[in-house]
Enzyme design. Structure first.
Site, mmCIF file in Angstrom:
data_model
loop_
_atom_site.group_PDB
_atom_site.id
_atom_site.type_symbol
_atom_site.label_atom_id
_atom_site.label_comp_id
_atom_site.label_asym_id
_atom_site.label_seq_id
_atom_site.Cartn_x
_atom_site.Cartn_y
_atom_site.Cartn_z
ATOM 1 N N LYS A 184 1.060 -1.241 0.030
ATOM 2 C CA LYS A 184 -0.105 -0.012 0.014
ATOM 3 C C LYS A 184 0.704 1.345 -0.213
ATOM 4 C CE LYS A 184 -1.796 2.890 2.701
ATOM 5 N NZ LYS A 184 -2.048 4.258 1.953
ATOM 6 N N GLU A 259 9.372 1.108 10.669
ATOM 7 C CA GLU A 259 10.335 2.041 10.587
ATOM 8 C C GLU A 259 9.849 3.341 10.513
ATOM 9 O OE1 GLU A 259 13.651 1.307 9.795
ATOM 10 O OE2 GLU A 259 13.555 -0.926 9.803
ATOM 11 N N CYS A 293 13.547 10.549 7.198
ATOM 12 C CA CYS A 293 13.479 10.040 8.366
ATOM 13 C C CYS A 293 14.721 10.231 9.251
ATOM 14 C CB CYS A 293 13.041 8.569 8.406
ATOM 15 S SG CYS A 293 14.159 7.323 7.259
ATOM 16 N N GLU A 394 9.327 15.690 15.508
ATOM 17 C CA GLU A 394 9.834 15.502 14.029
ATOM 18 C C GLU A 394 9.080 16.650 13.084
ATOM 19 O OE1 GLU A 394 8.708 11.902 11.881
ATOM 20 O OE2 GLU A 394 10.678 12.050 11.153
HETATM 21 P P1 NAD Z 1 2.012 8.270 7.898
HETATM 22 O O1 NAD Z 1 2.260 7.545 9.057
HETATM 23 O O2 NAD Z 1 1.130 9.387 7.946
HETATM 24 O O3 NAD Z 1 1.706 7.359 6.953
HETATM 25 C C1 NAD Z 1 2.530 6.231 6.294
HETATM 26 C C2 NAD Z 1 1.524 5.225 5.572
HETATM 27 O O4 NAD Z 1 0.573 4.775 6.557
HETATM 28 C C3 NAD Z 1 0.847 5.901 4.475
HETATM 29 O O5 NAD Z 1 0.776 4.914 3.334
HETATM 30 C C4 NAD Z 1 -0.689 5.999 4.971
HETATM 31 O O6 NAD Z 1 -1.578 5.953 4.235
HETATM 32 C C5 NAD Z 1 -0.339 4.867 6.144
HETATM 33 N N1 NAD Z 1 -1.590 4.882 7.081
HETATM 34 C C6 NAD Z 1 -2.119 6.031 7.796
HETATM 35 N N2 NAD Z 1 -3.014 5.810 8.517
HETATM 36 C C7 NAD Z 1 -3.001 4.402 8.705
HETATM 37 C C8 NAD Z 1 -3.736 3.457 9.366
HETATM 38 N N3 NAD Z 1 -4.619 3.853 10.504
HETATM 39 N N4 NAD Z 1 -3.609 2.094 9.202
HETATM 40 C C9 NAD Z 1 -2.683 1.786 8.315
HETATM 41 N N5 NAD Z 1 -1.949 2.556 7.379
HETATM 42 C C10 NAD Z 1 -2.067 3.633 7.631
HETATM 43 O O7 NAD Z 1 3.515 8.823 7.517
HETATM 44 P P2 NAD Z 1 3.825 9.980 6.212
HETATM 45 O O8 NAD Z 1 3.584 11.038 6.708
HETATM 46 O O9 NAD Z 1 3.454 9.170 5.049
HETATM 47 O O10 NAD Z 1 5.562 9.684 6.218
HETATM 48 C C11 NAD Z 1 6.256 10.439 7.123
HETATM 49 C C12 NAD Z 1 6.807 9.563 8.395
HETATM 50 O O11 NAD Z 1 7.494 8.326 7.728
HETATM 51 C C13 NAD Z 1 7.539 10.325 9.011
HETATM 52 O O12 NAD Z 1 7.428 10.199 10.430
HETATM 53 C C14 NAD Z 1 9.130 9.529 8.734
HETATM 54 O O13 NAD Z 1 10.140 9.546 9.714
HETATM 55 C C15 NAD Z 1 8.500 8.088 8.477
HETATM 56 N N6 NAD Z 1 9.510 7.554 7.769
HETATM 57 C C16 NAD Z 1 10.393 6.693 8.339
HETATM 58 C C17 NAD Z 1 11.552 5.930 7.651
HETATM 59 C C18 NAD Z 1 12.344 5.097 8.382
HETATM 60 O O14 NAD Z 1 12.992 4.188 7.491
HETATM 61 N N7 NAD Z 1 12.516 4.792 9.645
HETATM 62 C C19 NAD Z 1 11.604 6.324 6.137
HETATM 63 C C20 NAD Z 1 10.725 7.124 5.701
HETATM 64 C C21 NAD Z 1 9.675 7.700 6.337
#
Ligand code: NAD
Length: 500
Positions: A184, A259, A293, A394
């Site tokens: 997804k 992650e 991240c 963050e």
């Molecule tokens: P997010 O948590 O809002 O969304 C991530 C994904 O989860 C999206 O596909 C979203 O649609 C999905 N999602 C949202 N609510 C959900 C739910 N209730 N159930 C299942 N899936 C759900 O994060 P974002 O804004 O897309 O990305 C930014 C975040 O990602 C930052 O915190 C960043 O640090 C983190 N990130 C971490 C890494 C790593 O390797 N540690 C890498 C890239 C990004």
């Protein structure tokens, strides 16, 4: 009117569908994606409803339990992944442009991500055929070995900051190990994942082995995390969503890797060359407009050099060329979405109210080519206090905070003083001190005198609330396997535990 001078070569005005059981299909709704470079509609994408999510899960289940995929050898899977890496490279320019149009990052960064995605598939293609088990010396007549087997059906939920690369980090180890997947993508950036599904189809992946379902997190991601037909969930995203995923995964105690976010420190000692340190600090925080991240979002600088560091950093940050990702001279693109743009601007206001001083930026970026787009100036805060929100939370945008220290222990204490533990770096010419400091950092990825190096060969993941488990490297492969012991009695005689 925004004036993007360079016209895209790719046509994104086409059908972008779901990929379920080897077929591209429509969903139950349609989303209009916005080009973050000018705020205008980019294209439409199909989104899954409940029924399609369930179909995708069932297709992955069927493909794992009864499809040809389980019978493939590691060499078969390696061959397919090698072919996929080639396909990615053959279509590299197109993928890079799609990525830039969809998420805004400069083309040079998208090209780098495409190359890295191909390298990731190649790394796991190679790893698939390497020895993974153990032969164990136990008393005769048992011949005992330990083997690794695929976990089964893997749900994989990814964010918007590295859409293609995150898809590669998820799919490559999962497929190499013989799993089936439901991917997804983020609702903001699904395009390269759909294009990747088309390339998987071209290299002959059997139906159902990879399914791509687009849509919102609660509507599409959550049912995957909750489903009892899914054996593992691999999630990259925010801490907040990570906790929801972990809860949902309790339904059948599925395996979970997370992650999550970071607020990573970059510590600079006075003995290190100042210009080089500033150069790395710019890269650490402003690459991908800070939407990384592991971004070096806290610059922890020794008091002796603090003022001069800030002066030089602000001077160089102010010269960064902000613009549309397609323009060849753009160094920093827009943020991915209006929501993220507003969130980052809100954080800048929070920082001002908290009493931090702005040394550079602090506003939306405006100009001829920037109208309508989600651009923010590279921003630098000083005079911060450890408990400020801009220091602890963050921001995920081009905003760095500077923290001043005196003495090594003070630097370490500041560095470890957040809920996160993803990455961290130390800049010093003193090798002994470098060793001491990286070992004291409570973070999963550390660097000395460098920043952001990421290797497919090395584990990626965080301490504390930055996540559970690791991706990449052999660790990432193992996270997609179950471990089984196999005991074979080669000379069976009655055990006679009970009398006849
Ligand atoms: P997010 O948590 O809002 O969304 C991530 C994904 O989860 C999206 O596909 C979203 O649609 C999905 N999602 C949202 N609510 C959900 C739910 N209730 N159930 C299942 N899936 C759900 O994060 P974002 O804004 O897309 O990305 C930014 C975040 O990602 C930052 O915190 C960043 O640090 C983190 N990130 C971490 C890494 C790593 O390797 N540690 C890498 C890239 C990004």
């Amino acid at each position: 009117m925004a004036q993007t001078l360079t016209a895209p070569k790719v046509k994104v005005d086409r059908a972008w569908q779901l990929y379920i059981d080897g077929k591209f299909t429509n969903g139950t709704s349609e989303r209009i994606l916005i080009n973050p470079a000018d705020g205008k509609p980019l294209c439409k994408v199909q989104e899954a409803g409940k029924e399609q999510v369930q179909k995708a899960i069932e297709a992955a289940r069927k493909a794992f339990d009864h499809g040809p995929w389980r019978k493939t050898t590691a060499a078969d899977r390696a061959a397919l992944l090698f072919k996929l890496a080639e396909k990615i490279e053959e279509n590299g320019e197109e993928l890079a442009e799609i990525e830039t149009l969809n998420c805004g990052k400069p083309l040079r960064e998208s090209r780098f991500d495409v190359a890295d995605a191909a390298a990731c598939f190649r790394y796991y293609a190679g790893l698939a055929t390497k020895p993974h088990g153990q032969a164990v010396d136990v008393p005769a007549p048992s011949v005992t070995s330990v083997v690794r087997e695929p976990i089964g059906v893997c749900g994989q939920i990814i964010p918007w900051n590295y859409p293609l690369l995150m898809a590669a980090w998820k799919l490559a180890p999962a497929l190499a190990a013989g799993n089936t997947c439901i991917l997804k993508p983020s609702e903001y950036t699904p395009l390269t994942a759909i294009r990747l599904a088309e390339l998987l189809e071209e290299v002959g992946l059997p139906p159902g082995v990879v399914n791509v379902v687009n849509g919102l997190g609660p509507a599409v991601g959550q049912p995957i995390a909750e489903s009892t037909l899914v054996d593992k969930i691999a999630f990259t995203g925010s801490v907040k969503t990570g906790k929801i995923i972990a809860q949902a995964a309790l339904s059948n105690l599925k395996k979970v890797t997370l992650e999550l976010g970071g607020k990573s420190p970059m510590i600079v000692f006075a003995d290190f060359d100042l210009d080089t340190a500033v150069d790395y600090a710019l890269f650490a925080i402003y690459a991908n407009a800070g939407q990384v991240c592991s971004a070096g979002s806290r610059l922890i600088v020794e008091d002796k050099i603090h003022d001069e560091f800030v002066r030089r950093m602000a001077e160089r940050a102010g010269k960064i060329k902000v613009g549309p990702g397609l323009e060849p001279d753009t160094e920093m693109g827009p943020l991915v979405s209006e929501a993220q743009y507003k969130r980052v601007l809100d954080y800048i206001e929070v920082g001002k109210k908290e009493g931090a001083a702005i040394k550079c930026g602090g506003n939306k970026a405006e100009g001829k080519q920037l109208e309508g787009g989600y651009y923010i100036q590279p921003t630098l805060f000083t005079q911060t206090k450890p408990n400020m929100r801009i220091v602890q939370e963050e921001i995920f945008g081009p905003v760095a905070v500077v923290q001043k220290f005196a003495g090594e222990q003070a630097a370490i204490d500041l560095a470890n003083d957040t809920q996160y533990g993803l990455a961290g770096a130390v800049f010093t010419n003193d090798v002994t001190r470098a060793h001491r400091v990286v070992h004291a950092l409570r973070a999963g990825i550390t660097w000395v005198n460098t920043y952001h190096n990421t290797y497919n060969e090395c584990p990626w993941g965080g301490y504390k609330q930055s996540g559970w488990g690791r991706e990449l490297g052999t660790y990432g492969f193992e996270a997609y396997t179950e471990v089984k012991q196999v005991n074979i009695n080669i000379d069976p005689v009655p055990v006679e535990w009970f009398k006849k």
